[in-house]
Enzyme design. Structure first.
Site, PDB file in Angstrom:
ATOM      1  CB  CYS A 171      -0.943   0.017   1.387  1.00 48.87           C
ATOM      2  SG  CYS A 171      -2.141   1.407   1.428  1.00 48.87           S
TER       3      CYS A 171
ATOM      4  CG  HIS B 291      -5.630  -2.477  -1.175  1.00 51.88           C
ATOM      5  ND1 HIS B 291      -4.733  -2.950  -0.275  1.00 51.88           N
ATOM      6  CD2 HIS B 291      -5.373  -1.073  -1.254  1.00 51.88           C
ATOM      7  CE1 HIS B 291      -3.608  -1.833   0.159  1.00 51.88           C
ATOM      8  NE2 HIS B 291      -4.165  -0.770  -0.345  1.00 51.88           N
ATOM      9  CD  GLU B 292      -6.521   1.549  -3.950  1.00 48.40           C
ATOM     10  OE1 GLU B 292      -6.770   2.534  -3.316  1.00 48.40           O
ATOM     11  OE2 GLU B 292      -5.369   0.901  -4.088  1.00 48.40           O
TER      12      GLU B 292
ATOM     13  CG  HIS C  15      -7.401   2.985   1.106  1.00 51.26           C
ATOM     14  ND1 HIS C  15      -6.543   3.517   2.447  1.00 51.26           N
ATOM     15  CD2 HIS C  15      -6.634   2.243   0.349  1.00 51.26           C
ATOM     16  CE1 HIS C  15      -5.251   2.710   2.100  1.00 51.26           C
ATOM     17  NE2 HIS C  15      -5.360   2.044   0.917  1.00 51.26           N
TER      18      HIS C  15
END
Length: 169
Positions: A94, A136-137, A140
């Site tokens: 990341c 993953h994004e 966030h």
């Protein structure tokens, strides 16, 4: 276009709740262009708005097939995972969690609803590595870092490493 500063752990902005995008205008286009330039400069394959200090539900992801191909990317506003299947373990890193690569368990196949840069509703089903990148994004956008998917031992070792970076020499 401009290269933006990437916020790194433990910056509190990475844990903030994000807000939905409701205005799709030139300002948003400029932000996504800057995010894409920042992502490719880092270099990375995805970047979420909180990583550049913006608490917005906004993601840019690389769609280039190879690292040496031209910089192609897609914009996802207000993305939401609506279906998920199976699981896989893949290595992740990341831009906001420097110097850490780790194996993370994610869904292998997901369906995502989102809006494009013009605010048009879209949906896509993705698998394998692209599914990992999107999860993953999207994490966030919910204040979740890939660090949170690790064992407490690995997480604590990383936190100790980060603390050492900030100690006076």
């Amino acid at each position: 276009m401009a290269i933006l500063k990437i916020c790194t752990y433990p910056d509190p902005v990475l844990r903030k709740e994000t807000v939905a995008i409701t205005v799709f205008d030139e300002k948003l286009v400029k932000l996504t262009e800057d995010m894409a330039e920042t992502m490719y400069d880092a270099p990375g394959i995805g970047l979420a708005a909180p990583q550049i200090g913006e608490s917005l539900k906004l993601v840019v992801v690389s769609t280039a097939r190879r690292e040496d191909s031209k910089q192609e990317y897609m914009v996802m506003a207000n993305p939401e995972i609506v279906e998920k299947e199976e699981s896989q373990v893949d290595e992740e890193g990341c831009l906001s969690v420097p110097e850490l690569l780790a194996m993370v368990k994610r869904y292998r196949k997901i369906k995502v609803n989102y809006q494009d840069i013009n605010g048009e509703p879209c949906s896509m089903t993705v698998e394998d590595r692209f599914a990992v990148v999107l999860q993953h994004e999207i994490d966030h956008l919910n204040g979740i870092l890939f660090l949170d998917h690790l064992s407490s031992l690995k997480r604590n070792l990383y936190k100790k490493k980060v603390k050492k970076w900030f100690l006076p020499r």
